[in-house]
Motif scaffolding. Structure first.
Motif, PDB file in Angstrom:
ATOM      1  N   GLN A  73      33.982  25.209 -11.538  1.00 53.47           N
ATOM      2  CA  GLN A  73      33.754  23.772 -11.608  1.00 53.47           C
ATOM      3  C   GLN A  73      32.263  23.474 -11.673  1.00 53.47           C
ATOM      4  OE1 GLN A  73      35.799  22.087  -8.202  1.00 53.47           O
ATOM      5  NE2 GLN A  73      37.602  21.647  -9.460  1.00 53.47           N
ATOM      6  N   ALA A  74      31.948  22.332 -12.235  1.00 57.19           N
ATOM      7  CA  ALA A  74      30.555  21.906 -12.304  1.00 57.19           C
ATOM      8  C   ALA A  74      29.942  21.912 -10.905  1.00 57.19           C
ATOM      9  CB  ALA A  74      30.464  20.515 -12.918  1.00 57.19           C
ATOM     10  N   GLY A  75      28.722  22.409 -10.831  1.00 55.09           N
ATOM     11  CA  GLY A  75      28.044  22.541  -9.557  1.00 55.09           C
ATOM     12  C   GLY A  75      28.252  23.893  -8.898  1.00 55.09           C
ATOM     13  N   GLY A  76      29.178  24.664  -9.407  1.00 48.23           N
ATOM     14  CA  GLY A  76      29.470  25.965  -8.845  1.00 48.23           C
ATOM     15  C   GLY A  76      28.514  27.050  -9.303  1.00 48.23           C
ATOM     16  N   SER A  77      28.826  28.279  -8.895  1.00 48.89           N
ATOM     17  CA  SER A  77      27.966  29.424  -9.184  1.00 48.89           C
ATOM     18  C   SER A  77      28.777  30.603  -9.712  1.00 48.89           C
ATOM     19  CB  SER A  77      27.228  29.876  -7.917  1.00 48.89           C
ATOM     20  OG  SER A  77      26.391  28.857  -7.412  1.00 48.89           O
ATOM     21  N   LEU A  78      28.107  31.403 -10.499  1.00 43.71           N
ATOM     22  CA  LEU A  78      28.652  32.678 -10.963  1.00 43.71           C
ATOM     23  C   LEU A  78      27.501  33.673 -11.038  1.00 43.71           C
ATOM     24  CD1 LEU A  78      31.012  31.817 -13.973  1.00 43.71           C
ATOM     25  CD2 LEU A  78      31.714  32.771 -11.768  1.00 43.71           C
ATOM     26  N   ARG A  79      27.821  34.943 -10.900  1.00 41.69           N
ATOM     27  CA  ARG A  79      26.825  35.982 -11.117  1.00 41.69           C
ATOM     28  C   ARG A  79      27.323  36.916 -12.206  1.00 41.69           C
ATOM     29  NH1 ARG A  79      24.368  40.693  -7.189  1.00 41.69           N
ATOM     30  NH2 ARG A  79      26.409  41.614  -7.599  1.00 41.69           N
ATOM     31  N   LEU A  80      26.562  36.986 -13.280  1.00 42.30           N
ATOM     32  CA  LEU A  80      26.878  37.900 -14.366  1.00 42.30           C
ATOM     33  C   LEU A  80      26.159  39.224 -14.139  1.00 42.30           C
ATOM     34  CD1 LEU A  80      26.547  35.534 -17.464  1.00 42.30           C
ATOM     35  CD2 LEU A  80      28.500  35.877 -15.933  1.00 42.30           C
ATOM     36  N   SER A  81      26.796  40.287 -14.592  1.00 44.10           N
ATOM     37  CA  SER A  81      26.198  41.616 -14.509  1.00 44.10           C
ATOM     38  C   SER A  81      26.126  42.233 -15.901  1.00 44.10           C
ATOM     39  CB  SER A  81      27.035  42.527 -13.597  1.00 44.10           C
ATOM     40  OG  SER A  81      27.091  42.029 -12.287  1.00 44.10           O
ATOM     41  N   CYS A  82      25.090  43.009 -16.113  1.00 49.80           N
ATOM     42  CA  CYS A  82      24.925  43.747 -17.366  1.00 49.80           C
ATOM     43  C   CYS A  82      24.676  45.193 -16.976  1.00 49.80           C
ATOM     44  CB  CYS A  82      23.768  43.178 -18.166  1.00 49.80           C
ATOM     45  SG  CYS A  82      23.404  44.086 -19.688  1.00 49.80           S
ATOM     46  N   ALA A  83      25.664  46.034 -17.196  1.00 50.19           N
ATOM     47  CA  ALA A  83      25.564  47.439 -16.837  1.00 50.19           C
ATOM     48  C   ALA A  83      25.220  48.254 -18.073  1.00 50.19           C
ATOM     49  CB  ALA A  83      26.878  47.911 -16.242  1.00 50.19           C
ATOM     50  N   ALA A  84      24.285  49.187 -17.900  1.00 52.16           N
ATOM     51  CA  ALA A  84      23.837  50.012 -19.024  1.00 52.16           C
ATOM     52  C   ALA A  84      24.229  51.460 -18.816  1.00 52.16           C
ATOM     53  CB  ALA A  84      22.329  49.901 -19.174  1.00 52.16           C
ATOM     54  N   SER A  85      24.381  52.143 -19.938  1.00 47.52           N
ATOM     55  CA  SER A  85      24.826  53.534 -19.881  1.00 47.52           C
ATOM     56  C   SER A  85      23.677  54.519 -19.754  1.00 47.52           C
ATOM     57  CB  SER A  85      25.636  53.862 -21.138  1.00 47.52           C
ATOM     58  OG  SER A  85      24.819  53.690 -22.287  1.00 47.52           O
ATOM     59  N   ALA A  86      22.507  54.134 -20.252  1.00 40.14           N
ATOM     60  CA  ALA A  86      21.423  55.100 -20.384  1.00 40.14           C
ATOM     61  C   ALA A  86      20.506  55.139 -19.174  1.00 40.14           C
ATOM     62  CB  ALA A  86      20.587  54.782 -21.622  1.00 40.14           C
ATOM     63  N   ARG A  87      20.048  56.328 -18.838  1.00 36.22           N
ATOM     64  CA  ARG A  87      19.101  56.442 -17.735  1.00 36.22           C
ATOM     65  C   ARG A  87      17.733  55.897 -18.120  1.00 36.22           C
ATOM     66  NH1 ARG A  87      19.802  62.597 -15.985  1.00 36.22           N
ATOM     67  NH2 ARG A  87      20.268  62.791 -18.197  1.00 36.22           N
ATOM     68  N   THR A  88      17.511  55.677 -19.443  1.00 35.28           N
ATOM     69  CA  THR A  88      16.257  55.082 -19.912  1.00 35.28           C
ATOM     70  C   THR A  88      16.294  53.564 -19.855  1.00 35.28           C
ATOM     71  OG1 THR A  88      17.087  55.145 -22.170  1.00 35.28           O
ATOM     72  CG2 THR A  88      15.733  56.995 -21.443  1.00 35.28           C
ATOM     73  N   PHE A  89      17.353  53.026 -19.289  1.00 38.98           N
ATOM     74  CA  PHE A  89      17.515  51.574 -19.187  1.00 38.98           C
ATOM     75  C   PHE A  89      16.301  50.909 -18.578  1.00 38.98           C
ATOM     76  CE2 PHE A  89      19.666  47.660 -18.924  1.00 38.98           C
ATOM     77  CZ  PHE A  89      19.567  47.141 -17.642  1.00 38.98           C
ATOM     78  N   GLY A  90      15.696  51.580 -17.609  1.00 35.23           N
ATOM     79  CA  GLY A  90      14.536  51.024 -16.933  1.00 35.23           C
ATOM     80  C   GLY A  90      13.318  50.850 -17.819  1.00 35.23           C
ATOM     81  N   ASN A  91      13.365  51.362 -19.035  1.00 36.59           N
ATOM     82  CA  ASN A  91      12.239  51.204 -19.965  1.00 36.59           C
ATOM     83  C   ASN A  91      12.328  49.927 -20.788  1.00 36.59           C
ATOM     84  OD1 ASN A  91      11.336  53.709 -19.137  1.00 36.59           O
ATOM     85  ND2 ASN A  91      12.345  54.784 -20.817  1.00 36.59           N
ATOM     86  N   TYR A  92      13.450  49.229 -20.717  1.00 37.76           N
ATOM     87  CA  TYR A  92      13.717  48.112 -21.614  1.00 37.76           C
ATOM     88  C   TYR A  92      13.589  46.752 -20.935  1.00 37.76           C
ATOM     89  CZ  TYR A  92      15.661  51.470 -24.924  1.00 37.76           C
ATOM     90  OH  TYR A  92      15.826  52.508 -25.808  1.00 37.76           O
ATOM     91  N   ILE A  93      13.135  45.792 -21.741  1.00 39.86           N
ATOM     92  CA  ILE A  93      13.300  44.387 -21.382  1.00 39.86           C
ATOM     93  C   ILE A  93      14.780  44.066 -21.575  1.00 39.86           C
ATOM     94  CG2 ILE A  93      12.947  42.048 -22.286  1.00 39.86           C
ATOM     95  CD1 ILE A  93      10.182  44.620 -22.444  1.00 39.86           C
ATOM     96  N   VAL A  94      15.341  43.313 -20.673  1.00 35.67           N
ATOM     97  CA  VAL A  94      16.736  42.889 -20.810  1.00 35.67           C
ATOM     98  C   VAL A  94      16.777  41.366 -20.823  1.00 35.67           C
ATOM     99  CG1 VAL A  94      19.035  42.873 -19.783  1.00 35.67           C
ATOM    100  CG2 VAL A  94      17.648  44.960 -19.737  1.00 35.67           C
ATOM    101  N   GLY A  95      17.502  40.865 -21.793  1.00 37.41           N
ATOM    102  CA  GLY A  95      17.647  39.415 -21.926  1.00 37.41           C
ATOM    103  C   GLY A  95      19.090  38.990 -21.875  1.00 37.41           C
ATOM    104  N   TRP A  96      19.279  37.743 -21.491  1.00 40.60           N
ATOM    105  CA  TRP A  96      20.591  37.102 -21.561  1.00 40.60           C
ATOM    106  C   TRP A  96      20.519  36.016 -22.627  1.00 40.60           C
ATOM    107  CZ3 TRP A  96      25.035  38.615 -19.288  1.00 40.60           C
ATOM    108  CH2 TRP A  96      24.958  39.485 -18.198  1.00 40.60           C
ATOM    109  N   PHE A  97      21.542  35.967 -23.437  1.00 41.49           N
ATOM    110  CA  PHE A  97      21.692  34.937 -24.450  1.00 41.49           C
ATOM    111  C   PHE A  97      23.076  34.313 -24.278  1.00 41.49           C
ATOM    112  CE2 PHE A  97      18.093  35.751 -27.297  1.00 41.49           C
ATOM    113  CZ  PHE A  97      17.649  36.963 -26.799  1.00 41.49           C
TER     114      PHE A  97
END
Length: 121
Positions: free
Chosen positions: A12-36
């Motif tokens: 409902q309007a006013g509520g909250s959610l938390r999205l997660s983005c899980a990556a497969s690669a151990r090099t994930f820490g080298n990347y900028i991550v964006g949400w669109f």
């Protein structure tokens, strides 16, 4: 890098959610991550992004002060905490990885499959 977004749902309007983005690669820490996000009949738009160690973030004005992007490189996961949700936040949300902090989706080479967020009024 393979990405998988999750955490969407109906809220409902006013509520909250938390999205997660899980990556497969151990090099994930080298990347900028964006949400669109992409609402029905509209173009995909930038929401937020975070640099590899979380030292810098960027937010679209429409979500600034309501959304918070964070990351846990040990867990290869980036989060988008969404508070104060509005009906106009309804969209499919995608996470993506890039080599530079940009707002253009064309700069992101790796994409997750998207998760639907629906905000009812």
């Amino acid at each position: 890098v393979q990405l998988q977004a999750s955490g969407g749902g109906l809220v409902q309007a006013g509520g909250s959610l938390r999205l997660s983005c899980a990556a497969s690669a151990r090099t994930f820490g080298n990347y900028i991550v964006g949400w669109f996000r992409q609402a029905p009949g509209k173009a995909r738009e930038f929401v937020a992004a975070i640099t590899p160690f979380g030292l810098s973030t960027d937010y679209d004005d429409s979500v600034k002060g309501r959304f918070l992007i964070s990351r846990d490189n040990a867990e290869n996961t980036v989060y988008l905490q969404m508070n104060g949700l509005k009906p106009e936040d309804t969209a499919v949300y995608y996470c993506a990885a890039a080599q530079a902090l940009r707002r253009s989706s064309s700069q992101y080479a790796y994409w997750g499959q998207g998760t639907l967020v629906t905000v009812s009024s």
